[in-house]
Design an enzyme around this catalytic site. Structure first.
Site, short mmCIF file in Angstrom:
data_model
loop_
_atom_site.label_atom_id
_atom_site.label_comp_id
_atom_site.label_asym_id
_atom_site.label_seq_id
_atom_site.Cartn_x
_atom_site.Cartn_y
_atom_site.Cartn_z
N GLY A 82 40.83 3.53 -4.60
CA GLY A 82 39.17 4.12 -4.79
C GLY A 82 38.46 3.40 -3.83
O GLY A 82 38.89 2.43 -3.25
N GLY A 84 34.00 2.80 -3.14
CA GLY A 84 32.82 3.07 -3.54
C GLY A 84 31.50 2.00 -2.72
O GLY A 84 32.05 1.38 -2.03
N GLY A 85 30.53 2.01 -3.23
CA GLY A 85 29.24 1.12 -2.55
C GLY A 85 29.82 -0.22 -2.66
O GLY A 85 29.30 -1.18 -1.90
N GLY A 87 32.94 -1.68 -2.74
CA GLY A 87 34.02 -2.02 -2.07
C GLY A 87 34.76 -1.15 -2.41
O GLY A 87 35.04 -0.06 -2.36
N VAL A 89 39.26 -0.30 -4.15
CA VAL A 89 39.84 -0.67 -5.34
C VAL A 89 41.45 -0.25 -5.07
O VAL A 89 41.72 0.69 -4.29
CB VAL A 89 39.67 0.31 -6.56
CG1 VAL A 89 40.82 0.13 -7.76
CG2 VAL A 89 38.11 0.16 -7.03
N LYS A 103 39.65 -4.59 -7.95
CA LYS A 103 38.48 -4.30 -7.15
C LYS A 103 38.22 -5.30 -6.43
O LYS A 103 37.74 -6.39 -7.01
CB LYS A 103 37.24 -3.63 -8.34
CG LYS A 103 35.88 -3.16 -7.65
CD LYS A 103 35.37 -2.40 -8.48
CE LYS A 103 34.40 -3.51 -9.54
NZ LYS A 103 33.51 -2.83 -10.38
N ASP A 203 24.85 2.27 -16.14
CA ASP A 203 25.15 3.01 -15.02
C ASP A 203 26.46 3.93 -15.50
O ASP A 203 27.50 3.85 -14.82
CB ASP A 203 25.98 2.00 -13.83
CG ASP A 203 25.90 2.67 -12.48
OD1 ASP A 203 25.35 3.87 -12.38
OD2 ASP A 203 26.56 2.09 -11.63
#
Length: 381
Positions: A82, A84-85, A87, A89, A103, A203
């Site tokens: 994975g 995302g913003g 970093g 995973v 993560k 979130d």
């Protein structure tokens, strides 16, 4: 006598000159070193501050790993699962063979408060619908979180039609979608009322809902979470937080109402409606203007008692689950926070019969679109 006096004076001048040179050398070489020691001392104090922060909050109960441990369990970050913003995973394995998700935070914010906040929030939770934090790494600029591994990844990958061909999958089925929505609701109900301190997530979105091998949903990513006292009905925030498209209107427009657990309820409603529609709620590339904002499109069909026009509805059972999720989702995204249900009421609504639910008013304000960096209010008519 005169010569001897002159020689003595010359020696004094010479000694004075040497002293000046030595002093200049010390200024050039010793003082920066002293300055470096002061800076180093400040860094040590800051590091000590967060060590104390971990200890005072009871976070050391959660296992702390070294960065070498993190590299070892991920086989030097071999398998990325994975991104995302925050970093990336990576899939990992502990010494006892247990699979984990690690993560790695690539862009630490500030001096570590957000990281401490996430570890602190998650260390207080224990629920089947909250992802389990197994440990963390906090070493200088290296920060990592070690979670239980979720083999089916994030909900975001599995609910959008646009991903079906790419992933080689299809519609999850209405029974599975319904159970997932109920599980998320249970998780939020626990955060809002089941903990010693109320935790507001701020979130909730499909990306932050992880699925285990049985598609049991687990809420993850508590980086924006805020812990508050149970007796307080509203809280204050210095700045808006969340993801555009899921942020409750009162978070970025304070004259609508106070910020509370109802802000998570709004995000939950937007998440459920994306699960129902199999698409983003706001689609800038929609062919018809009426289809740009899915909540309004589906609300109109409910009002006119038309077929919902949703995919893969094959029987009355599917139709009831889909309609129930739509109505609950629309109640959750009401502009006025006081009109939205609490999460325990949402659980009751999802469990009850669809005949007991009435169609809510049309929500007239939406969260800012994810396609726009602006956080100003957007009116949808």
């Amino acid at each position: 006598m005169l010569c001897m006096s002159f020689g003595y004076t010359g020696a004094s001048i010479s000694a004075f000159g040497v002293a000046i040179i030595v002093l200049a050398y010390l200024c050039q070489h010793k003082i920066p070193k002293q300055k470096s020691m002061i800076i180093g001392s400040r860094k040590m104090k800051k590091s000590h501050k967060f060590e104390v922060n971990f200890e005072n909050r009871g976070i050391l109960v959660t296992r702390r790993y070294s960065y070498a441990d993190i590299k070892r369990m991920t086989n030097s970050f071999k398998e990325k699962v994975g991104e995302g913003g925050y970093g990336c995973v990576y899939k990992g394995k502990l010494a006892d063979g247990l699979l984990v998700a690690v993560k790695i935070l690539s862009k630490p914010k500030g001096d570590g408060e957000d990281f401490v906040n996430e570890v602190n929030s998650m260390s207080k939770t224990s629920h089947v619908n909250i992802v389990k934090l197994l440990g963390f790494c906090f070493h200088k600029t290296k920060r990592a979180l070690v979670y239980e591994y979720m083999p089916n990844g994030s909900l975001e990958k599995l609910i959008y039609e646009e991903n079906y061909f790419k992933l080689g999958c299809g519609h999850l089925g209405w029974d599975t979608l319904y159970q997932i929505s109920l599980g998320i609701a249970h998780g939020l109900e626990y955060l809002h009322k089941g903990c010693n301190s109320r935790i507001l997530h701020f979130d909730i979105k499909p990306h932050n809902i992880l699925l285990d091998e049985n598609y049991c949903p687990k809420i993850s990513d508590f980086g924006l979470a805020k812990i508050c006292h149970q007796e307080k009905s509203t809280i204050s925030l210095l700045d808006a937080r969340g993801t555009a498209g899921f942020i409750a209107p009162e978070v970025f427009c304070r004259n609508i109402g106070g910020i509370s657990q109802k802000s998570d309820v709004y995000s939950f409603g937007m998440t459920i409606l994306e699960m129902v529609g199999g698409r983003k709620n706001i689609m800038t590339g929609a062919e018809k203007t009426s289809e740009v904002y899915f909540p309004h499109w589906i609300h109109k069909r409910l009002e006119l008692q038309e077929e919902l026009g949703l995919q893969n509805v094959t029987g009355e059972g599917d139709k009831e689950k889909a309609e129930k999720m739509v109505i609950v989702g629309l109640w959750c995204i009401q502009t006025n926070p006081s009109i939205r249900p609490t999460m325990d009421e949402v659980v009751d609504m999802l469990r009850g019969g669809v005949d007991c639910l009435r169609v809510p008013p049309k929500p007239y304000l939406s969260s800012p679109s994810r396609s726009s960096p602006s956080t100003s209010m957007s009116m949808v008519v």
